[in-house]
Enzyme design. Structure first.
Site, PDB file in Angstrom:
ATOM      1  N   CYS A 296       0.827  -1.219   0.000  1.00 20.16           N
ATOM      2  CA  CYS A 296       0.000   0.000   0.000  1.00 20.16           C
ATOM      3  C   CYS A 296       0.861   1.269   0.000  1.00 20.16           C
ATOM      4  CB  CYS A 296      -0.929   0.003   1.210  1.00 20.16           C
ATOM      5  SG  CYS A 296      -2.119  -1.342   1.164  1.00 20.16           S
TER       6      CYS A 296
ATOM      7  N   ASN B 140     -10.084   0.364   2.647  1.00 15.42           N
ATOM      8  CA  ASN B 140      -8.668   0.445   2.294  1.00 15.42           C
ATOM      9  C   ASN B 140      -8.527   0.189   0.792  1.00 15.42           C
ATOM     10  OD1 ASN B 140      -5.949   0.005   1.844  1.00 15.42           O
ATOM     11  ND2 ASN B 140      -5.651  -1.284   3.650  1.00 15.42           N
TER      12      ASN B 140
ATOM     13  N   HIS C 166      -2.389   6.915   4.927  1.00 12.02           N
ATOM     14  CA  HIS C 166      -2.986   5.755   4.262  1.00 12.02           C
ATOM     15  C   HIS C 166      -4.273   5.394   5.003  1.00 12.02           C
ATOM     16  CE1 HIS C 166      -3.694   2.011   2.411  1.00 12.02           C
ATOM     17  NE2 HIS C 166      -3.160   1.245   3.345  1.00 12.02           N
TER      18      HIS C 166
END
Ligand code: COA
Length: 332
Positions: free
Chosen positions: A113, A285, A255
């Site tokens: 990520c 996410n 994030h």
């Protein structure tokens, strides 16, 4: 001295909404558990025939339009992704072909990520070394293609989406742009968040498919413990490299993995709700896309005034973590 500046930004999410209540019909879970443990209420899912490169394309077209440039004007197409359309060639090569009739360098960056942060660091180096004048840095993940919707521990967390930024060279010290980047990785945690099957270690076979090895596997608690340490470290290290401290932060765009991880960082740095951009409740996410999506939303909401000091910080599979420190403003 060459400065790496932002000239365009765009983002894209698919139309289909998967709510917590929808998930209640699919696995043994409930809205209360998901909201209290993650902050997520809904996420977007790409359709079966919508690929990672399709989403990257939609976001990139918006970013190029925002920058007022054509695909042919780029020098390099970078795509951060963990769910490339095909293992090879890269999603970047496919995107390049759709954006420009003129061939140019294109490659994927795969760093969990944290991929978009890594790709921005690459673009900054290409621009400041004068190897490139204009780089498109897209981020796109179709995590729904590797999520096991029978596994409640991961099914509730992830969504699909894309973002893109155009970075360009400007002479002089300038007042806006990418001030610093910080990247790190510790492969000892490689098995904590992994797609075990389909690579060269366990090539796709009836056995790997029957065993569900093509699905993402995660040790949630361990990743959580890593994240609450890694994100603050990324913020502090990025700022240190820019000669700044946490007192200089106007906005933190973390994030978007879990509301609790974001809130822990917010408390640690004594930031107000207004200073931390959050949209995890609406998208879950989205992996590499989460920061560009949040950045683009904050920009459209008018929250990011020119000159604001913005820190982007991520963590992910690898394990990887890193940050980008930006003096906000579009230098077109
Ligand atoms: N619905 C209901 N119950 C669930 C559930 C779900 N979707 N998922 C797990 N549970 C259960 C577990 O089975 C466990 O039950 P038990 O106590 O009877 O064994 C209980 O809830 C607690 O599970 P646990 O895993 O300890 O929960 P948690 O508070 O650690 O939260 C995560 C789980 C995944 C939300 C959390 O660990 C997390 O966010 N980790 C980081 C993940 C991440 O950011 N990944 C991406 C990195 S880029």
């Amino acid at each position: 001295m060459v400065q790496c500046v932002v000239t365009g930004l765009g983002s894209y999410v698919p139309q289909r909404v998967l709510s917590n209540h929808d998930l209640e019909q699919m696995v043994d879970t409930n809205d209360e558990w998901i909201v209290s443990r993650t902050g997520i209420r809904e996420r977007r899912l790409a359709s079966a025939d919508e690929t990672t490169s399709d989403m990257a394309y939609h976001a990139s077209v918006l970013a190029l339009r925002d920058a007022g440039v054509r695909g042919e004007d780029l020098d390099f197409v970078l795509v951060a992704t963990n769910t490339s359309d095909t293992v090879f060639p890269s999603t970047a090569a496919r995107l390049q072909a759709r954006l420009s009739d003129r061939p140019m360098a294109a490659m994927d960056v795969q760093a969990g990520c944290t991929g978009w942060i890594y790709a921005i660091a690459m673009a900054k180096a290409l621009i400041e070394s004068k190897a490139c004048m204009r780089v498109l840095v897209a981020a796109s993940d179709k995590l729904s293609s590797i999520v096991d919707y029978h596994d409640r521990s991961t099914a509730v967390l992830f969504g699909d989406g894309a973002g893109a930024i155009v970075l360009e060279a400007r002479e002089g010290p300038g007042t806006v742009g990418v001030l610093s980047t910080y990247l790190n990785a510790d492969g000892r945690g490689a098995e904590l968040l992994v797609q075990p099957g389909g690579g060269s270690r366990e090539p796709a076979s009836h056995e790997t498919v029957d065993g569900g090895l093509h699905f993402l596997k995660m040790s949630g608690n361990e990743v959580f413990r890593f994240a609450v340490k890694a994100m603050p470290e990324a913020v502090e290290e990025g700022l240190k490299r820019a000669g700044l401290t946490v007192d200089d932060i106007d906005f933190l765009i973390p994030h978007q993995a879990n509301q609790r991880i974001i809130d822990a960082a917010m408390r640690q740095f004594h930031l107000s709700e207004h200073q931390v951009v959050k949209n995890v409740s609406r998208y879950g996410n989205t992996s590499v896309a989460s920061i560009p999506l949040a950045l683009d939303e904050a920009r459209h909401e008018g929250r990011l005034l020119p000159g604001a000091l913005v820190v982007l910080a991520a963590f992910g599979s690898g394990l990887t973590w890193g940050s980008v420190v930006l003096r906000w403003g579009m230098d077109r």
